[in-house]
Design a protein around this motif. Structure first.
Motif, PDB file in Angstrom:
ATOM      1  N   GLY A   1      37.936  37.054  56.287  1.00  0.00           N
ATOM      2  CA  GLY A   1      37.368  37.044  57.632  1.00  0.00           C
ATOM      3  C   GLY A   1      37.865  38.215  58.466  1.00  0.00           C
ATOM      4  N   ARG A   2      39.167  38.516  58.333  1.00  0.00           N
ATOM      5  CA  ARG A   2      39.769  39.596  59.122  1.00  0.00           C
ATOM      6  C   ARG A   2      40.455  40.578  58.189  1.00  0.00           C
ATOM      7  NH1 ARG A   2      45.071  39.433  62.386  1.00  0.00           N
ATOM      8  NH2 ARG A   2      45.184  37.326  61.522  1.00  0.00           N
TER       9      ARG A   2
ATOM     10  N   HIS B   1      38.649  36.957  65.008  1.00  0.00           N
ATOM     11  CA  HIS B   1      37.911  36.041  64.135  1.00  0.00           C
ATOM     12  C   HIS B   1      38.922  35.382  63.216  1.00  0.00           C
ATOM     13  CE1 HIS B   1      34.570  34.299  62.054  1.00  0.00           C
ATOM     14  NE2 HIS B   1      35.030  34.725  60.902  1.00  0.00           N
TER      15      HIS B   1
ATOM     16  N   ALA C   1      31.188  31.876  59.623  1.00  0.00           N
ATOM     17  CA  ALA C   1      30.737  32.671  60.764  1.00  0.00           C
ATOM     18  C   ALA C   1      31.347  32.183  62.069  1.00  0.00           C
ATOM     19  CB  ALA C   1      29.214  32.656  60.851  1.00  0.00           C
TER      20      ALA C   1
ATOM     21  N   PHE D   1      22.765  43.532  46.404  1.00  0.00           N
ATOM     22  CA  PHE D   1      23.340  43.422  47.755  1.00  0.00           C
ATOM     23  C   PHE D   1      24.377  44.513  48.028  1.00  0.00           C
ATOM     24  CE2 PHE D   1      26.500  41.392  50.716  1.00  0.00           C
ATOM     25  CZ  PHE D   1      25.713  41.471  51.851  1.00  0.00           C
ATOM     26  N   GLU D   2      25.081  44.932  46.975  1.00  0.00           N
ATOM     27  CA  GLU D   2      26.085  45.985  47.160  1.00  0.00           C
ATOM     28  C   GLU D   2      25.427  47.269  47.681  1.00  0.00           C
ATOM     29  OE1 GLU D   2      29.406  45.378  46.942  1.00  0.00           O
ATOM     30  OE2 GLU D   2      28.611  43.357  46.713  1.00  0.00           O
TER      31      GLU D   2
ATOM     32  N   LYS E   1      23.551  46.193  51.487  1.00  0.00           N
ATOM     33  CA  LYS E   1      24.411  46.038  52.670  1.00  0.00           C
ATOM     34  C   LYS E   1      24.860  47.385  53.246  1.00  0.00           C
ATOM     35  CE  LYS E   1      28.929  45.546  50.426  1.00  0.00           C
ATOM     36  NZ  LYS E   1      29.992  44.627  49.999  1.00  0.00           N
ATOM     37  N   LYS E   2      24.709  48.447  52.451  1.00  0.00           N
ATOM     38  CA  LYS E   2      25.118  49.766  52.964  1.00  0.00           C
ATOM     39  C   LYS E   2      23.981  50.510  53.647  1.00  0.00           C
ATOM     40  CE  LYS E   2      28.989  50.294  49.869  1.00  0.00           C
ATOM     41  NZ  LYS E   2      29.240  50.354  48.429  1.00  0.00           N
TER      42      LYS E   2
ATOM     43  N   ARG F   1      27.745  40.524  60.215  1.00  0.00           N
ATOM     44  CA  ARG F   1      27.458  41.243  58.976  1.00  0.00           C
ATOM     45  C   ARG F   1      26.563  40.368  58.101  1.00  0.00           C
ATOM     46  NH1 ARG F   1      28.264  46.288  58.247  1.00  0.00           N
ATOM     47  NH2 ARG F   1      29.493  46.277  56.345  1.00  0.00           N
TER      48      ARG F   1
ATOM     49  N   PRO G   1      30.587  25.133  49.613  1.00  0.00           N
ATOM     50  CA  PRO G   1      29.411  24.681  50.377  1.00  0.00           C
ATOM     51  C   PRO G   1      28.698  25.848  51.072  1.00  0.00           C
ATOM     52  CG  PRO G   1      31.401  23.453  50.997  1.00  0.00           C
ATOM     53  CD  PRO G   1      31.841  24.597  50.147  1.00  0.00           C
TER      54      PRO G   1
ATOM     55  N   GLU H   1      20.543  35.051  63.580  1.00  0.00           N
ATOM     56  CA  GLU H   1      21.956  34.654  63.601  1.00  0.00           C
ATOM     57  C   GLU H   1      22.316  33.690  62.472  1.00  0.00           C
ATOM     58  OE1 GLU H   1      22.860  33.321  67.569  1.00  0.00           O
ATOM     59  OE2 GLU H   1      21.980  35.124  68.447  1.00  0.00           O
TER      60      GLU H   1
ATOM     61  N   CYS I   1      23.745  35.578  59.306  1.00  0.00           N
ATOM     62  CA  CYS I   1      24.835  36.527  59.508  1.00  0.00           C
ATOM     63  C   CYS I   1      26.162  35.814  59.290  1.00  0.00           C
ATOM     64  CB  CYS I   1      24.824  37.035  60.950  1.00  0.00           C
ATOM     65  SG  CYS I   1      23.393  38.031  61.352  1.00  0.00           S
ATOM     66  N   THR I   2      27.143  36.560  58.843  1.00  0.00           N
ATOM     67  CA  THR I   2      28.508  36.063  58.911  1.00  0.00           C
ATOM     68  C   THR I   2      29.268  37.006  59.842  1.00  0.00           C
ATOM     69  OG1 THR I   2      30.401  35.243  57.662  1.00  0.00           O
ATOM     70  CG2 THR I   2      29.389  37.294  56.873  1.00  0.00           C
ATOM     71  N   VAL I   3      30.537  36.718  60.058  1.00  0.00           N
ATOM     72  CA  VAL I   3      31.304  37.529  60.994  1.00  0.00           C
ATOM     73  C   VAL I   3      32.414  38.243  60.244  1.00  0.00           C
ATOM     74  CG1 VAL I   3      32.897  37.417  62.954  1.00  0.00           C
ATOM     75  CG2 VAL I   3      30.782  36.093  62.998  1.00  0.00           C
ATOM     76  N   LYS I   4      32.619  39.513  60.545  1.00  0.00           N
ATOM     77  CA  LYS I   4      33.766  40.256  60.005  1.00  0.00           C
ATOM     78  C   LYS I   4      34.568  40.792  61.171  1.00  0.00           C
ATOM     79  CE  LYS I   4      32.929  39.758  55.705  1.00  0.00           C
ATOM     80  NZ  LYS I   4      33.831  38.943  54.892  1.00  0.00           N
ATOM     81  N   CYS I   5      35.862  40.826  60.955  1.00  0.00           N
ATOM     82  CA  CYS I   5      36.768  41.276  61.995  1.00  0.00           C
ATOM     83  C   CYS I   5      37.697  42.325  61.391  1.00  0.00           C
ATOM     84  CB  CYS I   5      37.532  40.059  62.491  1.00  0.00           C
ATOM     85  SG  CYS I   5      38.822  40.376  63.667  1.00  0.00           S
TER      86      CYS I   5
ATOM     87  N   LEU J   1      36.068  53.947  58.425  1.00  0.00           N
ATOM     88  CA  LEU J   1      35.772  52.805  57.542  1.00  0.00           C
ATOM     89  C   LEU J   1      35.085  51.658  58.283  1.00  0.00           C
ATOM     90  CD1 LEU J   1      39.022  52.565  55.353  1.00  0.00           C
ATOM     91  CD2 LEU J   1      36.858  53.661  54.782  1.00  0.00           C
TER      92      LEU J   1
END
Lengths: 521, 521
Positions: free
Chosen positions: A440-441, A458, A470, B57-58, B61-62, B149, B261, B480, B483-487, B495
């Motif tokens: 996640g981070r 996050h 998410a 996906f690799e 996603k870019k 993301r 899950p 939404e 999407c997932t979240v990246k931190c 980067l």
């Protein structure tokens, strides 16, 4: 205000009552002695808590955001007003020490105040308005408005390792209240007296702000039946949980298998892989070894962000680095385990790890942090080594090549954090790519322990580190977990939530016809 | 570009292949005759689709947001380029008629273009940046940045009632691609030829934009095993579904019970209660009856937003209103049912409803829309009357008092929409309060059919109308879900995702240190 007497340890819908479930004892980690006797609530008491909260919600949901903000501020004030007693009781129950607990109280109050400010500011409601176009062809466009609204009653499961910041008035309760919900806390049996004091503070904050007392309950619970009754109550709308993957998954399954499923936002186990590239070791190895040893042993390693897997590339500097890490670990006196169960699990897990083929225990000090070393091939043959061991231990994996290292990362499940140390290493980009999807981070040249409470934080990650990757349980974005969405079509303005009315009274940021603005309509 | 030959009806990871599962037939609702034979995919073909998508996906996603926007634009263009053939094949398979299908194609292309514009604009990524404070006491504050993301590979289940807008290149596919994901479509067996044409359009759009062909697959499927294999594939990240509560719940349970899950965003059955208050009937009864009859029978009542429960207060005007509604319904010629199964279910459900104690069938025309009438007391004794009947039918409930009406509303489960007609009625506020919690979208003096595609739309609602009430399957907020979240903590700028870099190249709205801005750092 009714104050709890000694046997009234459960706060159910505005009343301090004696539990009708099983007896259990608090435990003093410093002396390894039993403390006070407590009695948990039973299913009937849980039902009362949820049912009364559902009634109270009809009042709570009509409170203005200003009233909500003031309640959160009062919660912080009342927590502070508990003074030394809170720190004393909490230290007796957790052995975490005055310094850490004073810091944790400050963080907890900081969280409550951050949500208070957030609620007042109002942007978090994600208000959106599309105005009508009555003469559009072929069909007129209606006026449509959308906003986050509270869900109802939320269950919050306290965590053993943060008796204040992730417990009765911790982050989950703060975010659930901030979103406009009612809360039923399942107290952690590791700190029942702390939970009782915090619930008393909540009681005062509620009365002071003229909120219905039934909006909040705190149930002591040591039996699975208490948790089960809570998660399965038909009127419950969502759950916040921080703890082990094992228990988190049980609760998630209970929530998902209900006749009306509800989300169980579980923040669970994580081993927080760390990759230390060769130039970082060559240039800063001594310093990194010290910092890492601190991070592994901080809070006796009882953090969900403790780095538990260290990946390095074997080269001429790596043996010295391992030696430095061993020495740094052995020089640190570790603290108490939170309770007897965690202590014995740790000892058992460490003993079991020591039997893995090809693994070697590097640290030798009996009561210190533990370090294991293994080569990549043996690690790949022992998939259970990725599982979290709660406590001051880490496994260092020696890789022959960067490809082998990336191959290991690709086998990983989800983790809350992933860390890379680099100092001009050419492998950084490929390592970042392989680690990014697993966490996640992502942290660069730092340590994962220490979770900043801010809008960008996050604290979540791919399963099994959390059930909803998410979402976050730390930082202001945590409020979104406990919101639902309502949409209004051609609704008379006076019936709309204030944040959706034409006049943008609080100057919140709204998306109007696709454009963000703080203006009136 | 490889074009499918007649028996190659499944598009698996860039190849048109013959299905290895069961045979089934398309069906022409207008003639009630079997059409062409199709062969569904099997588990191995599903596995190939998901595994190849995970590899693609690799690359996917870019891709830049500009490249993603162009792909979505091409999808709309290629859909339009299918021309009359698409409308002809689709009409043969659905009986929905040229006018409706031409409109639905326009809507589908409109959706794709709306997501293209959204992706380009970039605000949806919810970028947040908290800059470092190195000299903060007691601890330095790190630099933390957070963003939406893509998740990976998403399964999209097509719906029978929207062969274009909720099918192969419909809203779920558009939003999943917009978020940067790969997609595997499970085609609906009601329109296999339409699905094939749409997949060919997708194939062209992918090749034109130099995306990896494996990013998209379309599997024909009539057996539960196909759906099961798809939802249970370990590499799948989320599911979008539109259909019945029964099937939606099965898929949700499959997703939730996996070792890891995943969310199954199911938009399911809904009966869309409508409350018509006395003054609205007194002043506009004739007009409302006409509009309501249209809304009940639109698309042969095969809309998830069809109003199926009408609540009115008995008074001197109400019998005339019921009569007007009956007449209006009987004057409308209803169209074809989408397939034989839906037709027979409708007949069975209507026949069963007619046997409920105290219910009366008001409309008498054999092949017209159906209207039942029942009083509140009898309705309260027959809980199954709230269940969706897919087709042109509604149940009108006569209530004696507003309290009785609100009491009925309180017994409701969740619905996608709820509607109130009022014209100065004093009961409006109490009725709005009771209905609001039960629905996702609340409509005033209008009809729930017709779901505007816009940023404020919310097409979701409390369970059982959807599995995740805070998410929508229509409108730009649908992105939404996928999407997932990246931190990122202290990550070197080069980067970081472009949207999180200091220079705000695309001038997207970002929350920087708690304040929304489009400026650079």
């Amino acid at each position: 205000m009714a104050k709890a007497i000694n046997t009234e340890q459960n706060y159910i819908a505005g009343n301090w009552v004696k539990g009708k479930g099983k007896e259990f004892w608090s435990y003093n980690p410093a002396t390894a002695e039993k403390g006070k006797v407590y009695i948990e609530g039973d299913q009937e008491q849980v039902n009362t808590a949820v049912e009364q909260a559902a009634i109270a919600f009809e009042t709570v949901k009509k409170k203005s955001t200003a009233e909500r903000a003031t309640l959160l501020e009062s919660m912080a004030e009342e927590l502070e007003a508990l003074g030394d007693e809170l720190i004393k009781v909490c230290d007796m129950e957790t052995g975490l020490g005055e310094a850490r607990l004073t810091g944790e109280r400050a963080r907890t109050c900081g969280q409550l105040r951050a949500f208070s400010a957030l609620v007042k500011q109002g942007h978090w409601q994600q208000a959106r308005i599309d105005t009508a176009i009555p003469d559009r062809k072929p069909l007129p466009k209606p006026d449509i408005r959308r906003i986050f609204r509270p869900m109802g009653t939320i269950a919050v499961f306290s965590a053993s390792n943060f008796p204040l910041a992730f417990s009765t008035l911790g982050g989950d309760t703060a975010s659930a209240i901030a979103a406009g919900n009612c809360v039923v806390v399942k107290a952690h049996p590791s700190h029942p007296g702390t939970s009782k004091l915090c619930a008393e503070a909540m009681q005062r904050a509620i009365l002071k702000n003229n909120y219905p007392p039934e909006m909040f309950s705190m149930v002591q619970g040591v039996s699975p039946e208490v948790s089960q009754a809570l998660v399965q109550h038909p009127q419950l709308k969502a759950v916040g949980f921080t703890g082990s993957t094992h228990v988190g998954r049980i609760l998630f399954d209970l929530g998902a298998s209900r006749p009306n499923p509800i989300p169980v936002f579980a923040e669970m186990g994580s081993t927080n892989p760390m990759i230390i590239l060769p130039l970082a070791i060559a240039n800063n190895g001594v310093e990194i070894a010290k910092g890492l040893a601190n991070s592994i042993t901080l809070g006796t390693g009882q953090f969900c962000t403790k780095p538990g897997l260290i990946l390095i590339l074997k080269d001429k500097n790596s043996p010295e680095f391992v030696g430095n890490l061993k020495n740094a670990l052995e020089s640190i006196s570790i603290g108490h385990f939170l309770n007897a169960r965690i202590h014995s699990s740790f000892q058992k897990d460490v003993a079991k790890t020591a039997t893995v083929a090809g693994i070697e225990m590097v640290s030798t000090k009996d009561e210190g942090g533990k370090l294991f070393e293994i080569d990549a091939e043996h690690f790949l043959q022992s998939p259970n080594l990725e599982d979290e061991i709660f406590g001051p231990v880490a496994i260092l994996i020696n890789c022959d090549t960067i490809n082998q290292l990336n191959k290991i990362v690709e086998t990983f499940g989800g983790h809350l954090t992933g860390t890379i140390f680099a100092d001009g290493d050419s492998e950084l980009s490929s390592v970042k790519d392989s680690l990014e999807d697993k966490v996640g981070r992502l942290i660069f040249n730092g340590y994962p322990t220490g979770v900043e409470v801010c809008p960008s934080m996050h604290h979540g990650g791919p399963y099994p580190s959390s059930t909803f990757p998410a979402t976050t349980s730390v930082g202001t974005a945590a409020i979104e977990r406990f919101c639902t969405v309502k949409c209004y079509q051609n609704i008379p303005e006076e019936l709309l939530p204030i944040a959706l009315q034409n006049k943008n009274l609080d100057r919140i940021l709204r998306m109007v016809n696709g454009v963000y603005t703080t203006e009136d309509i």
